[in-house]
Enzyme design. Structure first.
Site, mmCIF file in Angstrom:
data_model
loop_
_atom_site.group_PDB
_atom_site.id
_atom_site.type_symbol
_atom_site.label_atom_id
_atom_site.label_comp_id
_atom_site.label_asym_id
_atom_site.label_seq_id
_atom_site.Cartn_x
_atom_site.Cartn_y
_atom_site.Cartn_z
ATOM 1 N N LYS A 12 -10.010 91.782 -19.908
ATOM 2 C CA LYS A 12 -10.480 93.226 -19.418
ATOM 3 C C LYS A 12 -11.770 92.949 -18.915
ATOM 4 C CE LYS A 12 -9.102 97.093 -20.229
ATOM 5 N NZ LYS A 12 -7.739 97.481 -20.045
ATOM 6 N N THR A 57 -5.699 93.564 -23.342
ATOM 7 C CA THR A 57 -6.942 93.951 -22.796
ATOM 8 C C THR A 57 -7.646 95.133 -23.331
ATOM 9 O OG1 THR A 57 -6.232 94.944 -20.884
ATOM 10 C CG2 THR A 57 -5.906 92.714 -20.698
ATOM 11 N N ASP A 58 -6.845 96.099 -23.673
ATOM 12 C CA ASP A 58 -7.497 97.378 -24.248
ATOM 13 C C ASP A 58 -8.263 96.994 -25.524
ATOM 14 O OD1 ASP A 58 -7.184 100.428 -24.024
ATOM 15 O OD2 ASP A 58 -6.807 99.906 -26.051
ATOM 16 N N PHE A 160 -37.137 75.317 11.980
ATOM 17 C CA PHE A 160 -35.876 74.707 11.873
ATOM 18 C C PHE A 160 -35.637 73.608 13.310
ATOM 19 C CE2 PHE A 160 -31.252 74.486 12.497
ATOM 20 C CZ PHE A 160 -30.650 73.685 11.269
ATOM 21 N N ARG A 177 -40.206 81.214 12.214
ATOM 22 C CA ARG A 177 -38.859 81.920 12.384
ATOM 23 C C ARG A 177 -39.294 82.740 11.065
ATOM 24 N NH1 ARG A 177 -33.242 78.756 10.803
ATOM 25 N NH2 ARG A 177 -34.144 77.779 8.743
ATOM 26 N N GLN A 220 -32.106 74.618 3.332
ATOM 27 C CA GLN A 220 -31.850 73.623 2.272
ATOM 28 C C GLN A 220 -33.038 73.233 1.635
ATOM 29 O OE1 GLN A 220 -30.153 73.908 5.389
ATOM 30 N NE2 GLN A 220 -28.214 72.820 5.512
ATOM 31 N N ASN A 246 -28.104 82.984 5.168
ATOM 32 C CA ASN A 246 -29.155 82.935 5.768
ATOM 33 C C ASN A 246 -29.078 84.156 6.843
ATOM 34 O OD1 ASN A 246 -31.409 82.434 7.912
ATOM 35 N ND2 ASN A 246 -30.696 80.269 8.308
ATOM 36 N N HIS A 248 -29.777 86.153 9.505
ATOM 37 C CA HIS A 248 -30.436 85.871 10.726
ATOM 38 C C HIS A 248 -31.455 87.242 11.171
ATOM 39 C CE1 HIS A 248 -28.090 82.245 10.650
ATOM 40 N NE2 HIS A 248 -27.189 82.820 10.901
#
Lengths: 293, 293, 293, 293
Positions: A12, A57-58, A160, A177, A220, A246, A248
């Site tokens: 569930k 699942t109940d 970078f 940046r 990284q 990332n 941007h």
């Protein structure tokens, strides 16, 4: 050549549960989302629709609510372990259980009322606390804690450059940046007995501080620094996995309008985005078994 | 019987803009989402594709970025007014401008680094600040500020009974229930000159406190109390509109498992939900014009 | 200067209902999402929490399900009118009802089984059919039908030039561009007695054909042509309102890689996007009352 | 005990690309979303921010667009393989590439214009076609095709009983229930040379037909039957994995209103939902390597 059943599980998903604890007029709430998945000797239901081994699942939904009443819900990892062990120990056909829980945080609303009446709350932000536990009938338990939707941004301290260049490279080196990401992190505990509450808040602090403190030459590098910080600070953790898009932020070219843009006005892009994923771990980390499944 | 053009507008939606302001090594960020819509003498583009009156939506995007550099972005209402007035005053065919801005909040990440280097941020929660301003060439400006995604919950202090009953009513009276909602609120300013920053934080405080303090006999009563609190506290506001979904939390029936449930364990339901909408205003509020469009 | 209650309404939103009709072994399904909102003499619940006039939202949910059984669900407009009239006629304090319904379409899964056993379905796409009806105790009913999430694209036959230019304009004229949008359309019926099923499919056809057939000099022109086509073809409709985001497809500049790009490879952008909204109507259309609220 | 770098990868996610092919006045479009992720000798960027081995994610975006122009985009699996092989063969530090593509389908809008002018399209539904390919520098390629968001419903022909019962079980056996799910399926090809277009449409047909034809005693049984049907029909496939949420449709109890409900009116619930996951494969399927990562 025959057709066979491969790995399978059922359960569930997303049982939404809010628990209110009353300490006189001072209330506490716990807001969680529980998903359980069981596996084991389930061949007959797949091949012939014979459900003798299938705990509905109940029933898993019911168990989640009943256990919240019987045992309370403190740390989500402990509650998940309780459920996982219950399914494996009580159902012979269930050999393995996986329980995943999300927790949503709430703050108190400050009011001027009497201090012994506190029952008003406001949801505190987007970060979600998570855990995934596994319990196998061989006695193995694994616990992975985590968080998601933690959005962070450094407005400087990120570069970078020096990257590989090929015929399709047009990116210019960046020496200052904006670095923004939405952290999804998960960390594996050495055992199933960590002090999960304290551990969570300390790991979260490590992640945020390492993100903030790292002068970044690549996302990284930031990712690795975040994982390393956790491992150095928290002995109960043996592995950290991070997924960091990332997000941007491009400086807008304002020269057509006679304006410079000294890294002040940025366009926050949606797609595409970089996606950096990595694991950082102790070299003597115990076997992961199915912890990451 | 002829086909004619009715009300229309066009613009650039969801220009995502992040602005970084540097106070030495201490940075500040503003994270907004700007949508502008212009209307006026636009018959020719609709009927014949003659675009002489159409300032491109691309230009509106450019203007947003350029204005952020030229004029900065402090309170979103002021920035929206600046843009709206610019379009109406500079383009003869544009008779009316509507600018909507969303703002996303960020907190600083606490670090132990030097106090004069602060450039790391974490998104602070789900609440979004909003505004909608209109400016017309007749000189009228209207300003509506607001917020959305503010989730609040009272774990007691809420009742609901004495309601109308018909053949389809099965609801039982409730004398102590969880009351949870995700507030969308918007409030109209008397003029376009409010101190919008202070006003926002005070209105937000009023909404939260009134939600927390009101012993609620209906969500309508809570809604009205929230609006009234704002109007009584803030002279710059003449009208408040609220939309509050009643996010039902149903106590789970645990009796099949031999357990009571003294309002402790709840199922947080998704759909359907109640939806309560209402306006609270001063009886002498100035005309709204198109403020709410 | 006193604080007063302004416009308000309350109801149950998003009651999800699937109805199965059995014609022997051939089944039909109707999959809808119903939201009702009532207004009227609701001052007491707002001001004092006296709920004597409040028919619970839970009752509205019950009524929706019970009416689906008692009266069936054929065209969503008719079902919405039925509900709206019921609330106004049965509850003295309810002066006005608004009912909104979404319908999700399903197709049959083709199988080779016997023709008199048909009970398997697959959801057929993203377009959602909608309606909003109002009924007032003065006897007025209004019906607006609609659709949303209808994504369409012309890969040629679209231009955009001759537009207004100012200091912030950098857009170049386009003589052949991709035009893509996600149509949200709503159309007002002259009366509440239209043949809603036939009307829907014909209006949808008009919208698609006008989008496809119009050589577009602006998205506004396309929008107008789509509305005009509906009005010319369908006498039961007196007004069409359209909201059409201009989902930009930018040709990618491949010259850095020694490649041309003759309008072949496009970047499909998310945000920002143009947003064109407009109404097209008959000059003698009856009064709209609150049809568009 | 030292901290080390574990598995990692990085890339550009969700590069949105639309390609238009012109066959005279008859246009064809391809609408895809490409995510690439590279891994290999990436220790230096993580530990020291030395990016000499890092081909920027921006370059991956450029490559995607340039390859679409140079090589065209026919079957997404072939395009993904082309990209994956390019990265591994052209970048010494890249030892492994994973490329994932989603494809969105469009239909032509029928118009009465000339047959040699066809450039108008409408998005055709919610199902998304997917693929994930891996290419390793050891020469191994794996291809997994798939689909998601395929919503299907059987209005009869589904039972669930004979299940395990414990102290927390309250579910009653069901002998005729609605079975609805949103299929996510992925299937592994024996080789990287399948006729992917034909294969996709045939696998899709098998999945739909098996769902429709199976008289279901459990969703697990249906899942297995769907996988088995694919494997029996399509020799190019060696393994199928399915995730199928059980989207519960509960018959509404209408007895309080004096009405029966012979499985006619259902409440379509959101959460919680059952979640059934399983693999079906040939017993002699080749090794999967990292196909499923």
């Amino acid at each position: 050549m025959a057709v066979i059943l491969g790995p399978n599980r059922y359960g569930k998903a997303e049982t939404r549960l809010v628990r209110v604890v009353r300490d006189g007029g001072v209330h506490h709430i716990k807001d969680i989302n529980v998903s359980s998945a069981l596996s084991g000797d389930m061949r007959e239901t797949h091949l012939r629709g014979d459900n003798a081994a299938v705990l509905p699942t109940d029933t898993q939904k019911n168990t989640t609510y009943a256990f919240a009443r019987k045992h309370g819900v403190d740390q989500i990892e402990d509650f998940a372990l309780l459920l996982a062990r219950h399914y494996v120990s009580s159902q012979p056909a269930v050999h393995h259980a996986r329980v995943e829980i999300e927790e949503y945080f709430w703050d108190r609303i400050p009011t001027q009322g009497p201090a012994d009446e506190r029952h008003s709350f406001v949801r505190s932000g987007r970060e979600v606390r998570t855990c995934v536990v596994h319990h196998d009938r061989d006695g193995t338990s694994t616990v992975v804690s985590g968080l998601k939707n933690l959005m962070v941004l450094n407005s400087t301290g990120s570069e970078f450059h020096g990257f590989a260049v090929d015929d399709y490279t047009t990116l210019q080196p960046a020496f200052d940046r904006v670095l923004a990401t939405e952290v999804s992190a998960a960390w594996r505990h050495v055992s199933d007995g960590s002090p999960f509450g304290k551990s969570y808040s300390e790991v979260r602090r490590c992640l945020l501080e390492a993100f903030a403190d790292t002068h970044s030459l690549s996302l990284q590098q930031t990712l690795y620094a975040m994982g390393e910080r956790v491992l150095q600070a928290r002995g109960e953790i043996c592995e950290v996995r991070l997924a960091m898009p990332n997000k941007h932020h491009f400086p807008v070219d304002l020269t057509p309008f006679g304006l410079d843009n000294p890294d002040e006005v940025f366009y926050a892009a949606d797609r595409p985005y970089g996606l950096i994923e990595g694991a950082v771990l102790h070299d003597d980390a115990p076997a992961a078994h199915c912890a990451w499944d």
